[in-house]
Motif scaffolding. Sequence first.
Motif, short mmCIF file in Angstrom:
data_model
loop_
_atom_site.label_atom_id
_atom_site.label_comp_id
_atom_site.label_asym_id
_atom_site.label_seq_id
_atom_site.Cartn_x
_atom_site.Cartn_y
_atom_site.Cartn_z
N ALA A 1 0.85 -1.19 0.00
CA ALA A 1 0.00 0.00 0.00
C ALA A 1 0.88 1.24 0.00
CB ALA A 1 -0.93 0.01 1.21
N LYS B 1 -1.07 -2.95 -4.08
CA LYS B 1 -2.50 -3.23 -4.18
C LYS B 1 -3.39 -2.03 -3.87
CE LYS B 1 -1.61 -7.54 -5.05
NZ LYS B 1 -1.74 -8.03 -6.46
N ARG B 2 -2.90 -1.10 -3.05
CA ARG B 2 -3.77 -0.01 -2.57
C ARG B 2 -3.03 1.31 -2.55
NH1 ARG B 2 -7.02 -1.01 2.88
NH2 ARG B 2 -7.85 -2.59 1.43
N GLU C 1 -6.83 -0.54 -5.52
CA GLU C 1 -7.80 -0.12 -4.52
C GLU C 1 -7.42 1.32 -4.11
OE1 GLU C 1 -8.31 -4.51 -2.34
OE2 GLU C 1 -7.22 -2.87 -1.36
N THR D 1 -7.35 -1.02 7.05
CA THR D 1 -8.63 -1.71 6.94
C THR D 1 -9.19 -1.52 5.54
OG1 THR D 1 -10.21 0.06 7.50
CG2 THR D 1 -9.02 -0.99 9.34
N ASP D 2 -10.27 -2.26 5.24
CA ASP D 2 -10.91 -2.14 3.92
C ASP D 2 -12.11 -1.20 3.94
OD1 ASP D 2 -9.10 -4.03 2.99
OD2 ASP D 2 -10.46 -5.72 3.36
N GLU D 3 -12.38 -0.55 5.05
CA GLU D 3 -13.64 0.17 5.23
C GLU D 3 -13.80 1.38 4.32
OE1 GLU D 3 -14.36 1.07 9.32
OE2 GLU D 3 -13.90 -0.96 9.99
N VAL E 1 -12.24 1.83 1.21
CA VAL E 1 -11.87 1.59 -0.18
C VAL E 1 -12.98 2.10 -1.12
CG1 VAL E 1 -11.41 -0.17 -1.94
CG2 VAL E 1 -10.36 -0.34 0.32
#
Length: 284
Positions: free
Chosen positions: A64, A89-90, A128, A182-184, A186
Amino acid sequence: MIFVTGATGAVGRPLIDLLSAAGADIRAVTRNTQAAGLPAGVEVVEGDPSKPATITDALRGVTAVFLNPRAIGKAADELLTLAREQGVKRVVAMSALNVDFDLTRQPSRLRGEYNKEVEAAAVASGLEWVGLRSGFYAINTIGMWAGQIHAGDVVRGPHAESAWAPLHERDIAAVGAHALLTDELVGRRPVLTGPRCLTQEEMVTTIGEAIGRPLRFQEVPPQVARQGMIQSGFPAALAAGFLAMQAESYGQPGLVSGEVEKILGRPGLTFAEWTADHDAAFRN
């Protein structure tokens, strides 16, 4: 591994501390590794994010990336292309609530903060993505008023009716850490503001309480303020842009978004808490 640009800045430095406390592996890029002063355990690499070819090797093994527009300049597309090729990835990009405004109402561009382009590059990157659309930074009051406060108890400025919700840089960092860990968030562009809207007079009074002095705000005509900024070294276009945004309460008149509180599950840090953290900047 999280890759942080702008690691020694107002947001990047507390972000490093939060990620370290969470046990994350961190690689921080800086133009001067000797002066970075980052915590033990943080991998510090030398490079210039505005010249992505200098940091290609440093992106290997990264999952990330945190993008600071001032550090990136106009190189966001190139940097994120390299990041994707290296398996990132992010991307979490610092942005601003005025990125959709006319470019003349984005004065920070004139000092190299290309928030609009950095956010757009993140969205188009194929990674992401999260865009942190921050409002008025409380720390900007140092540049606006500290010099006057050092000289006396009266702070002079235009547009006394302007009011905005000053945002503590530690809250931006905390939301950034949440977006990285966290993914919250994205695919979201949360608008981040402080917890309370304040007039300039209220902010000046709050600073005075922190340093134990009876400060007051005195309104002056915009043209007088513009001339003073130019005499202090501001380019004319930058001075005009900032005063135009100030007339509009920095594009957020009365705006308290509540996003910091929703995301972090705690109250946002107040301007009084910010002044307690930064009172030394206003003391003689």
